[in-house]
Design an enzyme around this catalytic site. Structure first.
Site, short mmCIF file in Angstrom:
data_model
loop_
_atom_site.label_atom_id
_atom_site.label_comp_id
_atom_site.label_asym_id
_atom_site.label_seq_id
_atom_site.Cartn_x
_atom_site.Cartn_y
_atom_site.Cartn_z
N HIS A 106 3.23 -2.43 0.55
CA HIS A 106 2.38 -3.12 1.52
C HIS A 106 2.83 -2.89 2.96
CE1 HIS A 106 5.21 -6.69 1.20
NE2 HIS A 106 4.95 -6.73 2.48
N ASP A 137 4.20 -2.66 -5.76
CA ASP A 137 4.50 -2.87 -4.33
C ASP A 137 5.76 -2.13 -3.86
OD1 ASP A 137 4.20 -3.71 -1.75
OD2 ASP A 137 4.49 -5.84 -2.15
N SER A 216 9.97 -7.64 4.71
CA SER A 216 9.46 -6.89 3.56
C SER A 216 10.05 -5.50 3.49
CB SER A 216 7.94 -6.76 3.65
OG SER A 216 7.36 -8.01 3.43
#
Lengths: 515, 492
Positions: A106, A137, A216
């Protein structure tokens, strides 16, 4: 033990060395302190591993963690001929080999341009995606400029962290240019849905540390080894973050070994627990046998043609299944987790009871095509068809979300129902095609009645997918095209030539390009 | 002599009939001080559709009642659904009278109450409803509030139109009104401003200052004890040229498309799907479904089937219809019948006084799907309920053939140790029991009681199964009743 050996400021010793020696002798003579020293060495002897564990200094770790800056642009599924605005975002990543950077999918989804920088670097280096796996992901990136890797370090993968053990999450959260370290405790390990694709469910490690935007893709470390990739935060509780454990990372890395990312396989069955004695007796299941009943076998899944509703699954790959569907050996992991770790072509073995007989069934694992439209997708051009100003598209998650954001929620129950039940309704061959909007033109002023309906037949032929619909329109020779939709009895009638003519005007008026 | 007697009798009967008819149809003005408008307070206790074994807390509904003679009062049906007590107060009187429901029409949305005390109507003046509707015109709303005397407010009566009322299935005529005043729309009497002749009953008033009135002729039809006919089909406008050409229509000024036919209705066996309706009772139907009425102007074609206005009522007559079928004109005749309730697969609109049915088996509640069950999940009900149930409610309310059954579904499992294997099940459609397709709760009950097998095997539409020994069903029901304070295994 924390991953980072903390450096403490040490004050220089200004005491005279002779005096110090004498003082130390006194100390050794003190029985209490002597016993403490002995105990210290005993502890060291009993627990030698901790002393040998590789522990990297924060400086070494800093060399392996990168900041990623992404400029992205997505397509608008509701207006698939249009692109959205350009947006900038940042994320984190880390080197897992000399020249490979691991991050979340992402972080780099829909990217048009990406650049990266390591701690203390002044220059930004252009990045490219080598592999991207939206279903778990994860993404693997590379910088082509070798200067980027000078004086770099890479991190090794560790194992699944223990519950209640501390982990350090490292990255560049909230857009800051300086590296950040936050410490959390592993609070839960479970299978959970990955927010990026919104459909795939894999193992996650929950930690009570804040994972903020920009974190992230950064590593979660324990004893200097990577135990996961920080990837999402809980929307329900505060300071609850999730990391992708190494088992999932290793699955990804193994998948791409042949140069292609294939993705996860699906078993394609629905089961129910077997707590009921009556239920078990009806199917002639001995009371000692634990397992679950199959209620549905999905078309085109791995189990299609091998398993049947009513089958009682007792073991997968020799590992016993409990009445609640968890593996008996752990009683906390769903038996589907075993399938999750497989690759296409790997064998799945079941011990089961069918028609009161114990049998073994084995079949190869495979992907389920129907899952593709259930998953949020990125970096794709949405295929569509316009006919008479009516816009048709394959029913998929992105479209459905864009559709509801546009306030088109009234009267769309057919669309919503067929999407959410797609895996069970699907025949494994065809995809639903929906008439979800129209670009107004006098030719279609009376067709609102059919909006949000799913196409079933065109001129009597069952529509398989969007490509098939296009073919049917193109090959039609009749003057009128008769489209029948699920749920409503009256067909929509379109004049073929007039619709084609109107489409030329509509494309010009609404600035449609492509398709 | 005998013959003469017979003659006298005949003349007398004729005279009586003529006189009665004259009295009946005569318009009598309603004076400002006439004691005709009553205050009605109804205590209602609505059923609980999600937990159908219990009722909700009682509520009080206020409405206006109009005295129509013979100890009877007419009020909006909405006020009396699931009533427990009805109290009526006459103007300028403190005494409260009680009444009982005599009759109700859910499509027209009116009910007739009867005083329990035969002397209650003493000094009340009956209002008569005739055929006269003055359109467009100015009217007065007669309402009685609290202890105050009668109040009158002005309205403008705009036009007559057709639509299903808020809770009904049949499209019926209504008069659209406008007013600068704030009105309640709870059954107030509307009279013409100059002649004071009744024009109808106000049943709806919105914040945009528009409202709806039930016209006098519909009210009279209801008071006379007659039911309302239903055309038995729905149509779709036929405006675009591609569709018109496809159905072989040359003129572009006629016809609508038959889109849905109710099994067992007036249209069943007469009309067919995709017929193009060209003419009804010799009136030409335009592509939007309107015809030209000599008095009321453009009116929806439903008027020709559903109206009860004396001058052009089709009630009890054969209706001539001309359709275009398979590109050829066909003349048909249609007998009007009331709406066949059996054609309704999933009840919608209001509950039509139907309490939600349930059947408990092994502590598991089965119900028949209705829109009330779904809407009971709050304002966001469309997002909250099962998507399959929502879809069915949107598209399969009407049976597509008479063999289609009701949607029987498992609404919830009352958690007991004996059914713990199925505690997570809810809002699942029941497909079969012991291999037999389930079409109603009654059939389900029979299947269970007559089952000759030791086990009862339930299969849901998604493949989920539930299996009980026959004797378990009774013992678990007994446990559920005791544990959850449920009176009965079923309520039908």
């Amino acid at each position: 033990m924390p991953a980072i050996s903390e450096k403490k400021a040490v004050a220089p010793n200004m005491v005279d060395s002779n005096k110090l020696m004498q003082k130390q002798k006194k100390i050794l003579l003190s029985p209490f302190l002597f016993a403490s020293t002995i105990l210290f060495f005993i502890r060291l002897f009993l627990n030698p591993l901790s002393a040998e564990e590789p522990r990297q200094s924060i400086d070494e770790i800093k060399k392996s963690v990168v900041q990623i800056r992404v400029f992205s642009q997505a397509k608008d599924p509701f207006s698939p001929w249009m692109s959205s605005g350009i947006s900038a975002s940042t994320g984190s990543g880390f080197l897992i080999s000399k020249n490979r950077i691991l991050t979340n999918a992402h972080v780099v989804s829909n990217a048009k341009f990406m650049e990266t920088q390591r701690n203390n670097q002044t220059e930004w280096y252009e990045l490219k995606v080598l592999f991207i796996a939206h279903d778990c992901d994860l993404a693997l990136l590379e910088v082509s400029d070798p200067k980027f890797y000078e004086d770099s370090n890479y991190l090794e993968l560790g194992s699944l962290p223990e519950l209640a053990s501390p982990v350090d999450i490292i990255g560049y959260p909230i857009g800051g240019s300086k590296i950040s370290v936050s410490r959390g405790i592993v609070s839960r390990i479970e299978q959970s849905t990955y927010a990026h694709s919104q459909i795939d469910s894999h193992l996650v490690v929950q930690v009570d540390a804040a994972i903020n935007p920009g974190n992230s893709g950064g590593p979660a470390l324990q004893d200097g080894k990577v135990v996961g990739v920080a990837f999402q935060a809980s929307t329900k509780g505060e300071n609850i973050g999730y990391i992708i454990p190494t088992a999932v990372i290793q699955h990804f890395l193994k998948d791409i070994e042949d140069g292609i990312y294939h993705g996860y396989v699906e078993l394609g069955i629905q089961t129910q627990p077997s707590y009921s004695e009556s239920h078990r007796k009806y199917y002639g299941i001995p009371s000692v046998e634990e397992g679950v009943f199959i209620t549905k076998v999905l078309k085109a899944g791995s189990a299609d043609g091998y398993l049947k509703p009513g089958d009682y699954l007792t073991a997968i790959d020799g590992r016993k299944i409990g009445r609640n569907g968890n593996l008996l050996e752990t009683n906390s992991i769903d038996f589907l987790e075993v399938v999750d770790n497989k690759f296409a072509g790997d064998e799945i073995r079941f011990d089961l009871i069918r028609d009161k007989k114990k049998i073994n069934v084995k079949f190869p694992a495979k992907k389920m095509i129907q899952m593709e439209n259930q998953r949020a997708r990125y970096g794709v051009n949405y295929d569509y068809l316009m006919f008479g100003g009516h816009i048709f598209q394959t029913v998929n998650r992105d479209l459905l979300e864009a559709w509801s954001k546009n306030g088109q929620t009234q009267g769309g129950s057919l669309l919503v129902y067929r999407f959410y039940d797609a895996t069970t309704l699907s025949d494994g061959q065809s995809e639903d095609v929906v008439l979800y909007r129209k670009l107004p033109h006098p030719i279609n002023s009376n067709s609102d009645f059919y909006l949000n309906m799913v196409v079933e037949f065109v001129n009597g032929t069952k529509v398989k997918n969007l490509t098939h619909l296009k073919e049917l329109f193109q090959s039609a020779t009749e003057k009128t095209i008769r489209i029948q939709f699920y749920g409503i009895q009256l067909p929509m009638i379109l004049d073929r030539e007039e619709s084609e003519k109107a489409d030329l005007e509509i494309k010009k008026s609404y600035h449609l390009t492509g398709n | 002599m005998k013959f003469l007697n017979l003659m006298y009798r005949f003349v007398f009967v004729l005279f009586f009939l003529f006189f009665a008819g004259f009295i009946h149809s005569k318009s009598i003005p309603v004076g400002m001080t006439d004691a005709s408008i009553l205050q009605v307070k109804v205590t209602v206790q609505y059923p609980h559709f999600i937990q159908p074994w219990r009722n909700k807390n009682p509520e009080v509904r206020q409405s206006t009642g109009i005295y129509i003679g013979e100890n009877k009062i007419i009020i909006p049906a909405q006020a009396v659904y699931f009533y427990t007590s009805i109290e009526i107060k006459k103007p300028d009187s403190l005494k409260v009278f009680t009444a009982e429901l005599e009759r109700l029409d859910p499509d027209l949305g009116l009910a007739i109450l009867k005083f329990n005390d035969p002397n209650a109507s003493k000094d009340l003046k009956a209002v008569t409803f005739s055929n006269e509707v003055f359109l467009p015109g100015t009217g007065l709303v007669m309402e009685s509030k609290d202890q105050r005397s009668l109040e009158e407010k002005k309205i403008r009566m705009i036009r007559l139109d057709m639509e299903a009322y808020a809770s009904g299935y049949v499209e019926l005529p209504f008069i659209e009104i406008q007013s600068e005043e704030k009105l309640d729309g709870v059954g107030e009497l509307i009279v013409d401003v100059s002649s004071r002749i009744p024009q109808g009953i106000l049943y709806q008033f919105k914040e945009n200052n528009t409202g709806r009135v039930i016209p006098t002729f519909s009210i009279r039809h209801f008071i006379d004890g007659k039911n309302f006919p239903f055309k038995g089909f729905r149509f779709k406008p036929l405006i675009d040229s591609a569709t018109r050409n496809h159905y072989g229509l040359r003129k572009d000024d006629l016809g609508v498309l038959v889109a849905e036919i109710y099994p067992g209705s007036s249209a069943d066996g007469v009309l067919q799907l995709e017929d193009v309706l060209l003419e009804v009772s010799n009136f030409k139907i335009d592509p939007k479904g309107y015809f030209d009425h000599p008095k009321f102007g453009k009116l929806n074609v439903s008027y020709l089937f559903h109206n009860t206005n004396d001058t052009d009522s089709s009630f009890g007559k054969k209706i001539k219809i001309k359709v275009f079928r398979n590109k050829k004109p066909v003349s048909l005749e249609l007998d009007l019948k009331p709406i066949p309730e059996s054609a309704i697969r999933i009840p919608y609109g209001n509950s039509r006084f139907q309490t939600p049915k349930y059947l408990m088996l092994a502590g598991i509640i089965f119900q028949e799907l209705s829109e009330q069950y779904l809407t009971e999940h709050g304002n966001q009900w469309r997002n909250r309920v099962s998507k399959e149930l929502l879809y069915l409610n949107d598209f399969y309310r009407i049976k597509r053939n008479s063999k289609e059954g009701k949607v029987v579904f498992l609404s919830q499992v009352l958690p007991l140790s004996g059914n713990k294997a199925y505690h997570t099940a809810h809002q699942m459609i029941l497909k079969t029991v012991n291999g037999v397709q389930v079409q109603s709760l009654e059939q389900l009950q029979t299947l269970i009681s007559e089952s000759g097998t030791p086990y009862v095997h339930f299969v849901m539409s998604d493949g989920f199964e539930m299996i009980f020994k026959k004797e378990e069903i009774q013992s678990l029901n007994a446990e559920a009743k005791q544990s959850f304070q449920i009176q009965r295994d079923s309520n039908f």
